[in-house]
Design a protein around this motif. Structure first.
Motif, mmCIF file in Angstrom:
data_model
loop_
_atom_site.group_PDB
_atom_site.id
_atom_site.type_symbol
_atom_site.label_atom_id
_atom_site.label_comp_id
_atom_site.label_asym_id
_atom_site.label_seq_id
_atom_site.Cartn_x
_atom_site.Cartn_y
_atom_site.Cartn_z
ATOM 1 N N HIS A 184 0.687 -1.152 0.089
ATOM 2 C CA HIS A 184 -0.167 0.033 -0.053
ATOM 3 C C HIS A 184 0.925 1.287 0.122
ATOM 4 C CE1 HIS A 184 -4.321 -1.333 1.451
ATOM 5 N NE2 HIS A 184 -4.052 -1.382 0.247
ATOM 6 N N SER A 185 2.284 1.197 -0.202
ATOM 7 C CA SER A 185 3.136 2.339 -0.134
ATOM 8 C C SER A 185 2.859 3.058 -1.411
ATOM 9 C CB SER A 185 4.539 1.798 0.092
ATOM 10 O OG SER A 185 4.974 1.123 -1.058
ATOM 11 N N GLN A 186 3.386 4.266 -1.338
ATOM 12 C CA GLN A 186 3.269 5.380 -2.514
ATOM 13 C C GLN A 186 4.483 5.021 -3.157
ATOM 14 O OE1 GLN A 186 3.234 9.395 -1.429
ATOM 15 N NE2 GLN A 186 2.796 10.085 -3.183
ATOM 16 N N GLY A 187 5.408 4.651 -2.907
ATOM 17 C CA GLY A 187 6.747 4.159 -3.843
ATOM 18 C C GLY A 187 6.279 3.172 -4.692
ATOM 19 N N LEU A 188 5.638 2.062 -4.237
ATOM 20 C CA LEU A 188 5.132 0.832 -5.185
ATOM 21 C C LEU A 188 4.274 1.286 -6.115
ATOM 22 C CD1 LEU A 188 5.278 -2.049 -5.875
ATOM 23 C CD2 LEU A 188 3.775 -2.286 -4.087
ATOM 24 N N LEU A 189 3.185 2.126 -5.539
ATOM 25 C CA LEU A 189 2.336 2.696 -6.409
ATOM 26 C C LEU A 189 2.785 3.454 -7.562
ATOM 27 C CD1 LEU A 189 -0.678 3.395 -7.188
ATOM 28 C CD2 LEU A 189 -0.581 5.384 -5.654
ATOM 29 N N LEU A 190 3.782 4.381 -7.360
ATOM 30 C CA LEU A 190 4.349 5.147 -8.548
ATOM 31 C C LEU A 190 5.122 4.204 -9.396
ATOM 32 C CD1 LEU A 190 5.765 8.045 -6.486
ATOM 33 C CD2 LEU A 190 3.882 7.969 -7.678
ATOM 34 N N ARG A 191 5.763 3.052 -9.155
ATOM 35 C CA ARG A 191 6.515 2.072 -10.011
ATOM 36 C C ARG A 191 5.408 1.471 -10.900
ATOM 37 N NH1 ARG A 191 9.765 0.958 -5.592
ATOM 38 N NH2 ARG A 191 8.678 -1.025 -5.309
ATOM 39 N N LEU A 192 4.306 1.099 -10.232
ATOM 40 C CA LEU A 192 3.256 0.403 -10.839
ATOM 41 C C LEU A 192 2.571 1.182 -11.876
ATOM 42 C CD1 LEU A 192 1.469 -1.712 -7.895
ATOM 43 C CD2 LEU A 192 3.052 -2.611 -9.868
ATOM 44 N N ASP A 193 2.496 2.606 -11.511
ATOM 45 C CA ASP A 193 1.678 3.655 -12.310
ATOM 46 C C ASP A 193 2.858 3.716 -13.797
ATOM 47 O OD1 ASP A 193 0.070 5.520 -13.557
ATOM 48 O OD2 ASP A 193 1.236 7.192 -12.316
ATOM 49 N N GLN A 194 4.050 3.588 -13.400
ATOM 50 C CA GLN A 194 5.012 3.942 -14.678
ATOM 51 C C GLN A 194 4.854 2.708 -15.395
ATOM 52 O OE1 GLN A 194 8.947 4.786 -13.520
ATOM 53 N NE2 GLN A 194 9.529 5.368 -15.299
ATOM 54 N N TRP B 105 -6.079 4.258 -4.922
ATOM 55 C CA TRP B 105 -5.578 3.141 -4.869
ATOM 56 C C TRP B 105 -5.881 2.205 -3.929
ATOM 57 C CZ3 TRP B 105 -4.079 -1.102 -7.357
ATOM 58 C CH2 TRP B 105 -3.030 -2.018 -6.968
ATOM 59 N N ARG B 106 -5.602 2.534 -2.617
ATOM 60 C CA ARG B 106 -5.921 1.744 -1.574
ATOM 61 C C ARG B 106 -7.333 1.387 -1.301
ATOM 62 N NH1 ARG B 106 -2.489 5.261 2.998
ATOM 63 N NH2 ARG B 106 -0.231 4.331 2.365
ATOM 64 N N GLN B 107 -8.237 2.155 -1.960
ATOM 65 C CA GLN B 107 -9.612 1.680 -1.957
ATOM 66 C C GLN B 107 -9.951 0.621 -3.015
ATOM 67 O OE1 GLN B 107 -11.964 5.125 -2.851
ATOM 68 N NE2 GLN B 107 -11.694 5.807 -0.743
ATOM 69 N N ARG B 108 -9.075 0.597 -4.274
ATOM 70 C CA ARG B 108 -8.941 -0.458 -5.261
ATOM 71 C C ARG B 108 -8.293 -1.482 -4.935
ATOM 72 N NH1 ARG B 108 -12.952 2.166 -5.344
ATOM 73 N NH2 ARG B 108 -13.886 3.425 -6.844
ATOM 74 N N GLY B 109 -7.242 -1.465 -4.315
ATOM 75 C CA GLY B 109 -6.225 -2.595 -4.010
ATOM 76 C C GLY B 109 -6.593 -2.916 -2.558
ATOM 77 N N GLU B 110 -7.364 -3.788 -2.082
ATOM 78 C CA GLU B 110 -7.992 -4.144 -0.896
ATOM 79 C C GLU B 110 -6.854 -5.196 -0.512
ATOM 80 O OE1 GLU B 110 -11.693 -6.514 1.607
ATOM 81 O OE2 GLU B 110 -11.795 -5.703 -0.684
ATOM 82 N N ILE B 111 -6.411 -5.116 0.605
ATOM 83 C CA ILE B 111 -5.264 -6.169 1.198
ATOM 84 C C ILE B 111 -5.762 -6.320 2.473
ATOM 85 C CG2 ILE B 111 -2.943 -6.600 1.618
ATOM 86 C CD1 ILE B 111 -2.178 -4.518 -0.302
ATOM 87 N N SER B 112 -5.995 -7.776 2.817
ATOM 88 C CA SER B 112 -6.613 -7.977 4.179
ATOM 89 C C SER B 112 -5.704 -9.155 4.805
ATOM 90 C CB SER B 112 -8.100 -8.608 4.062
ATOM 91 O OG SER B 112 -8.129 -9.656 3.352
ATOM 92 N N MET B 113 -5.526 -9.232 6.174
ATOM 93 C CA MET B 113 -4.618 -10.526 6.545
ATOM 94 C C MET B 113 -5.367 -11.011 7.733
ATOM 95 S SD MET B 113 -1.225 -9.582 8.904
ATOM 96 C CE MET B 113 -0.426 -10.959 9.670
ATOM 97 N N ASP B 114 -5.044 -12.390 7.575
ATOM 98 C CA ASP B 114 -5.873 -13.475 8.656
ATOM 99 C C ASP B 114 -4.944 -13.316 9.649
ATOM 100 O OD1 ASP B 114 -6.883 -15.310 10.080
ATOM 101 O OD2 ASP B 114 -7.483 -16.542 8.274
ATOM 102 N N GLU B 115 -5.176 -13.028 10.672
ATOM 103 C CA GLU B 115 -4.141 -13.049 11.869
ATOM 104 C C GLU B 115 -3.841 -14.613 12.528
ATOM 105 O OE1 GLU B 115 -2.730 -10.428 13.242
ATOM 106 O OE2 GLU B 115 -3.649 -8.829 12.026
#
Length: 367
Positions: free
Chosen positions: A81-91, A123-133
């Motif tokens: 969910h980081s901005q750095g990864l988002l910018l690479r994916l956008d590019q 992007w955080r709304q469109r890329g949902e990431i959930s974790m099973d504890e």
């Protein structure tokens, strides 16, 4: 007349609270709402070696069984969910262009000219990431307006997740191993210096072990003094009944003189060796030898630490386990037209009932 007015009010209220919202919703879902596809992948972070294999069978049912990798999984979740990864994916995949598509409806598209912060929130709304504890599984659900593009975005996320896990794992292992090797190099240099000092001392003073020499010299001096004492006692005893020119007296005197000279030489050798006191040399040699032994122990410990770190690093290597690879959706999961229209209808009916009750209450108070 009052009855007609009441009927008209009821119809007007139904038109405003039910028919009009439902007509707008039906028109929106029929004509404007864009299909949104969802690609899903399930992953988990595990460690190689016996730690990973130890968590199996009934132990997987325990809440804390996967605690060893949950911290790594949380790091991975934040990274995705980081901005750095988002910018690479956008590019790479033109995310902004995809989500700003003119074919998307206005309610769910990304507005053109949005800032990086707005893009990240979208992007955080469109890329949902959930974790099973409990199990430590990470479920990634990516929404998109095109099924193929949605799968490609999810595949890129999976590729970045694998790179992140590998990078973190090897970086930590390399740092630990580099530190251990640095300590080994330092210990080796100290051992070499201590051994060189020891050899230089032995070469300069021509002694392998001054302590052993001092002990041997002291032992010989003690033996000579004992012998000298016995000879002097025997000489005194024989002088009681023999003359000084007697052969036995002359022989004893000669032996006493020889032993005295030898005691003097041993004493001089013990007190001065090469200009330095032998006991002082022994103390200095003991200090040098102790430092060399400590350096040797430190080198052995550092060598053991390097091997242990290498084994521990290979045992704790983390890997990304893909439970379910990125799926290619065939049907759109959103919008859920029937469900959302049914929910809206129930909400409109509730508003209609509340409004009708309020109007009836007001009329009753007026009457």
């Amino acid at each position: 007349m009052n009855r007609l007015q009441s009927l008209w009010r009821k119809r007007w209220l139904a038109l405003v609270t039910i028919l009009l919202p439902m007509a707008v919703a039906v028109a929106y879902y029929s004509l404007l709402a864009s299909d949104r596809f969802v690609s899903t992948t399930v992953i988990s972070v595990r460690r190689a070696g016996h730690e990973a294999s130890a968590v199996n069978g009934l132990s997987m049912l325990l809440p804390g069984a996967a605690a060893m990798s949950q911290e790594d999984t949380r790091f991975l979740r934040e990274y995705l969910h980081s901005q750095g990864l988002l910018l690479r994916l956008d590019q790479e995949l033109k995310l902004r262009q995809h989500y700003e598509s003119a074919h998307a409806d206005l309610l769910h598209r990304l507005w053109p000219g949005s800032s990086q912060e707005q893009l990240l929130e979208y992007w955080r709304q469109r890329g949902e990431i959930s974790m099973d504890e409990v199990s430590g599984l990470l479920t990634v659900r990516v929404q998109g307006f095109d099924a193929g593009q949605t799968q490609r975005i999810n595949q890129a996320l999976l590729r970045e997740a694998e790179a992140f896990v590998n990078d973190i794992s090897h970086r930590i292992s390399d740092e630990q191993l580099t530190f251990a090797k640095g300590e080994l190099t330092r210990a080796e240099e100290q051992l070499t210096s201590a051994q060189r000092t020891l050899i230089d001392f032995q070469t300069r003073h021509r002694m392998l072990d001054p302590q052993a020499d001092a002990q041997a010299t002291g032992q010989r001096a003690a033996e000579l003094r004992g012998r000298l004492t016995r000879l002097e006692a025997e000489l005194s005893a024989k002088r009681a009944f023999l003359h000084d020119d007697a052969p036995d007296i002359i022989t004893l005197k000669a032996e006493v003189a020889a032993v005295q000279q030898q005691v003097g030489r041993e004493t001089q050798s013990a007190m001065a060796a090469g200009g330095d006191a032998l006991n002082r040399l022994a103390i200095t040699f003991h200090d040098i030898k102790t430092r060399a032994a400590l350096a040797d122990g430190a080198y052995r410990s550092a060598l053991t630490a390097v091997e242990a770190t290498r084994i521990e690093a290979s045992r704790k290597v983390k890997s990304l386990v893909v439970i379910e690879p990125p799926t290619l959706p065939e049907t759109a999961e959103f919008p859920r037209r029937l469900y959302e229209l049914s929910t809206l209808l129930l909400l409109c009916l509730a508003v209609f009932g509340i409004g009708h009750l309020a109007i009836a209450t007001v009329r009753e108070h007026r009457d």
